[in-house]
Structure formats: C-alpha cells, structure tokens
Design an enzyme around this catalytic site. Structure first.
Site, mmCIF file in Angstrom:
data_model
loop_
_atom_site.group_PDB
_atom_site.id
_atom_site.type_symbol
_atom_site.label_atom_id
_atom_site.label_comp_id
_atom_site.label_asym_id
_atom_site.label_seq_id
_atom_site.Cartn_x
_atom_site.Cartn_y
_atom_site.Cartn_z
ATOM 1 N N GLU A 179 0.605 -1.302 -0.246
ATOM 2 C CA GLU A 179 -0.106 -0.096 -0.347
ATOM 3 C C GLU A 179 0.857 1.572 0.102
ATOM 4 O O GLU A 179 0.542 2.159 0.762
ATOM 5 C CB GLU A 179 -1.681 0.164 1.636
ATOM 6 C CG GLU A 179 -1.654 -1.234 1.212
ATOM 7 C CD GLU A 179 -2.615 -1.301 2.586
ATOM 8 O OE1 GLU A 179 -2.788 -0.269 3.759
ATOM 9 O OE2 GLU A 179 -3.911 -1.946 2.255
ATOM 10 N N GLU A 223 -5.100 -8.690 0.500
ATOM 11 C CA GLU A 223 -6.135 -8.635 2.563
ATOM 12 C C GLU A 223 -7.619 -8.072 2.070
ATOM 13 O O GLU A 223 -8.476 -7.402 1.074
ATOM 14 C CB GLU A 223 -5.782 -7.051 2.995
ATOM 15 C CG GLU A 223 -4.007 -7.621 3.775
ATOM 16 C CD GLU A 223 -3.258 -5.771 3.567
ATOM 17 O OE1 GLU A 223 -3.996 -5.498 4.376
ATOM 18 O OE2 GLU A 223 -2.086 -6.112 4.038
HETATM 19 C C1 BG6 Z 1 -4.609 -2.142 5.941
HETATM 20 C C2 BG6 Z 1 -2.238 -2.453 6.220
HETATM 21 O O1 BG6 Z 1 -5.218 -1.537 4.800
HETATM 22 O O2 BG6 Z 1 -5.388 -2.631 6.605
HETATM 23 C C3 BG6 Z 1 -2.965 -2.970 7.335
HETATM 24 O O3 BG6 Z 1 -1.849 -3.280 4.677
HETATM 25 C C4 BG6 Z 1 -3.344 -2.659 8.550
HETATM 26 O O4 BG6 Z 1 -1.296 -2.938 7.779
HETATM 27 C C5 BG6 Z 1 -4.920 -3.032 7.940
HETATM 28 O O5 BG6 Z 1 -3.065 -3.177 9.787
HETATM 29 C C6 BG6 Z 1 -5.642 -2.935 8.705
HETATM 30 O O6 BG6 Z 1 -6.042 -1.322 8.879
HETATM 31 P P1 BG6 Z 1 -5.953 -0.732 10.532
HETATM 32 O O7 BG6 Z 1 -5.943 0.469 9.784
HETATM 33 O O8 BG6 Z 1 -7.714 -1.329 11.100
HETATM 34 O O9 BG6 Z 1 -5.075 -1.944 11.467
#
Ligand code: BG6
Length: 458
Positions: free
Chosen positions: A164, A361
């Site tokens: 990202e 993800e």
């Molecule tokens: C993604 C990232 O955007 O979202 C992670 O690659 C991140 O590092 C995940 O932890 C979830 O978002 P957050 O901000 O709730 O941890």
C-alpha cells in the site's frame, strides 16, 4: 457451492512491524515506528507500542502449526529492513538465521511464504535523512531488496516490493497518521515518486537475481471510486480520484507508464516531482508479474466544492460524500461494499491485460471482541464469517467472468498490532490475549475458514 480454481491460495497476511515484536532484539535497529513511540507514546491507542506486538519473533514455530491446523496454504508477511540491515549496509546474520528458519518452517508445513519488503516501516536512520523525501532512499531500498533476494531467494518464490504505497504518502504527508505528520501536497507527490522508483529499482534487482521460478509483484490498496451522479463534474471527480489513488501505482507497475492524465493534472497544479531523465525507461522496463489487491472499502466521490488552484490537497480534485444506502463497519469507520471486489476483478481483466492478481488483504476489524466469547471460551465472530462470504461471492463472480485471481488472503491470521490503533480493533482468525502472554485462541471464523479451504469454496 462456489468452487474456486485449483491451487487457489487460501491464507492470510500480516507484516513484520505488526507481528514480530523483538523490536530491539537480535541486532535490529529502530524503525520510525519504534522511535515515534518512544517520542510520543500518548499518540498510540492505550500507549500500546510496537516493541512486543504479537511476539512472532519468538513464537513463529507455534504460529505456523496453527496456520497448518486451519489448512492455510500461504501466508504473506514482510521482512523488517531494520532487522536485516540495521544500518542500511551491514548484513545482520542473526536476522538471516531468523528469517531462514521462519520461512523454512512455513515451507515444511505446506504454507507458501509470500514475502514483502516494505510495510510502512522506514528505518529511523533513513528517516533522519528525510526518508522517501530524498532520492538516495531509492538506492538504499534497492540495496536492501538485492540483499533480501540473495539471502532468501532459494526459499521464497513470490516477492512483493511495497504494501500500500499510497498509505505512507497520504498518512505521512497529507494527514496526521504516520510520522513525519507533514501536510504538503507537493512533497507528498515527491515522496510518492521516490517510492515508485524504489519499487522499480527493486524489480530491476529481482530480474538480475534470476531466482528460479521467482515472481515479483506489488501490493496496492484499492478503493474504487463511485461517483455521486452521472454529471460530467462527478464523473471527472471519479477519474481524478482513481488516477491519484489507484492508477498512479498500478499503471506504472503493470503497464510501465505513468498515466498522461495524472501528469497533466499534477503539472497544471504545480505538483510535478523532480525526476531523472532515465526514469521513464526504467519504469517501462521493470513491470511486475502479479499484483496483490488489498480491498476493504469503496470511495464515494463528487465534484470538489470550491477547489483551490493550485491544489493543496486531494480535496481540491474531488470530495467524498456519504452514499445513503451504505452499510458500515462502525468500529473502523469503513463502508462494507463487497460488490467492489467484482469491479476490481473486471478492472484487472480489462484495463491490465488480465494480469494474475490476488486479494492480498480483506477483513473486518472489530473492537472489544471478547464480548462475543461463548462458555467454552471461543469468540463467535459470525459477523466476520458473513463479511468474508459476501466478498468471496463477488470474487467468485469475477473469476467466472475470466479474471485471473489466484488467491484470497485475510487480514489477518492472529490479531495484530495496528499502528496508532494498537490492539483496539481485532482482525485475526486467532484471538491474541495480550494480557496473558499473547496466548492464541481460535475464533469461530478460523474454524469456518478451515472448512472453506477443505472444500475449496463455500
Ligand atoms: C491495511 C494495512 O491497510 O489495513 C495493514 O496493510 C492494516 O497494515 C490493515 O493493519 C487494517 O487497518 P487498521 O488501520 O485497522 O490496522
């Protein structure tokens, strides 16, 4: 039942800084997160810092057996740059030993490692020189990438350069969520450009390394923009949002070019970065083999109201709006819109010559999940199961329509530390009890995922 293609990758993703811990063990130097926490601990949820996180540095063997237990055939994590090359130059043998054992244990247990190089964790020694603001960061990253390929290329076949990249740009240079917390659109574009060139140089190093059967990609976050109406102004807002947030990295990574429309938009707004004359050729020559798409939420846009000229922020290109029919994950403040995953699949098929890609993800962060614990001590996270099912349905539709998606990874495997949010929102298949020696307990979603993998579908 919706059956997925043969050899589909089922697994989960995480990152070194969010799981490993051991922040100052084994010869590792400070990342910007380690240092920032030392300087301003009050900025982090419940003052939870990155030093221990989920303790994977010590528990990787146990974790890999847990991955095996639920049938995962793949797992993405990252290498900590600050562990492998603590001063940017000198190879840390303890790190080599740790990562070799970690990756070997995965392979021995049928879990293919997908290894990423940068997950927001800029070394502090480089941040002190300006981080991605300075062109020399590109050479440092290229050396780090080369070192990683040399040390682990015999074990790891799927590599990615960045996770990202838009996020460290927007959070560090347009909003206040990542160090150095500056607000400067022109600098943000320069940081983005250096990040892109660092990616390009890493791909170049990868090709030179000639890893047998090796493939290289990049992980991008994708929030497709949906316009408020069909008016030319709203449609233009959508185009601008997609160019700035998506095509800025996806076009050069896959097609080898920075889109003309983006260059034109930046030029008219006096935002063009400093470049080298040979960059364009390097971008064209070093495209990727696959892409990982992190999908969580769509972006709803309309024409900008009172835009400034030249632009000072993305809000001068487009504005957000609230879609009246939206469903929310209120814990994270993100809209839930599985349909976008089908649109992403079609985008990859139609605009990006049907390049192989995977969902790198997807997931749902929920606060105070212990509320859902049953008498036997298991968290009944049915909301997460519903979330995944709905997304897989859309993904399956995209695959049926011919998109070459080869896997689906959940964020995440064991609950992990999340930047400024610490351990507030939980995402894992396994609960991590940070009060109780980071003990892991399987949630209902983990058991459900096991079934899904066994059936190769749901
Ligand atoms: C993604 C990232 O955007 O979202 C992670 O690659 C991140 O590092 C995940 O932890 C979830 O978002 P957050 O901000 O709730 O941890």
């Amino acid at each position: 039942m919706k059956t997925f293609p043969e050899n589909f990758l089922w697994g989960a993703a995480a990152s070194a800084p969010q799981t490993e811990g051991g922040a100052f063990e084994g010869g590792k130097s400070a990342s910007t997160w380690d240092k920032w926490f030392e300087l301003e601990p009050e900025r982090f949820n419940a003052e939870q810092g990155p030093s221990i996180t989920s303790d994977v540095y010590h528990r990787y063997k146990e974790d890999i057996l847990l991955m095996k237990d639920i049938g995962m055939n793949s797992y993405r994590t990252s290498i900590a740059w600050t562990r492998l090359l603590p001063d940017g130059k000198t190879l840390n043998q303890e790190a080599v030993t740790f990562y070799r054992k970690y990756f070997t244990a995965m392979i021995e247990n049928g879990v293919e490692p997908i290894i990423n190089l940068f997950h927001f964790d800029m070394p502090w020694w480089l941040m002190e020189k300006g981080g991605w603001e300075v062109r020399e960061s590109v050479d440092h990253f290229a050396f780090y990438a080369k070192t990683a390929f040399e040390q682990f290329g015999d074990l790891v076949k799927k590599w990615t350069t960045f996770n990202e990249p838009i996020v460290h740009i927007e959070c560090g240079y347009l909003s206040n969520f990542h160090y150095p917390c500056k607000h400067d659109f022109k600098l943000a574009v320069q940081v983005g450009y250096h990040t892109l060139m660092a990616h390009v140089y890493a791909v170049k190093e990868f090709r030179k390394a000639g890893i047998p059967d090796g493939k290289i990609g990049i992980i991008l976050n994708i929030s497709p923009a949906y316009p408020k109406s069909d008016s030319p102004e709203d449609l233009e807002a959508k185009e601008r949002a997609d160019h700035v947030n998506i095509y800025s990295f996806l076009d050069p990574a896959v097609l080898g070019v920075i889109p003309d429309k983006l260059i034109d938009l930046f030029e008219r707004n006096e935002l063009l970065p400093m470049v080298e004359s040979y960059d364009r050729e390097l971008i064209a020559e070093n495209t990727v083999d696959f892409v990982g798409m992190n999908y969580y939420q769509p972006l709803r846009v309309k024409a900008a109201v009172d835009p400034r000229f030249p632009a000072k922020d993305r809000s001068d290109f487009y504005n957000g709006y609230i879609w009246p029919e939206r469903r929310m994950n209120d814990y994270r403040g993100w809209e839930i819109y599985p349909e976008a995953l089908y649109d992403v699949a079609m985008l990859m098929k139609e605009k990006y010559h049907n390049i192989p890609w995977y969902v790198s993800e997807n997931g749902m962060g929920v606060a105070e999940e212990e509320r859902f614990t049953d008498a036997k001590g298991q968290i009944k996270d049915d909301y997460r199961i519903d979330f995944v099912k709905e997304h897989l349905e859309q993904l399956h539709k995209g695959i049926e329509a011919g998109s070459q998606c080869f896997g689906y990874h959940m964020w995440t495997f064991v609950d992990c530390w999340s930047w400024l949010n610490g351990y507030r929102n939980r995402y894992g298949f396994y609960r991590v009890d940070i009060e109780n020696d980071c003990k892991r307990t399987l949630k209902k979603s983990g058991a459900w995922y096991k079934q899904l993998i066994e059936n190769n579908g749901c």
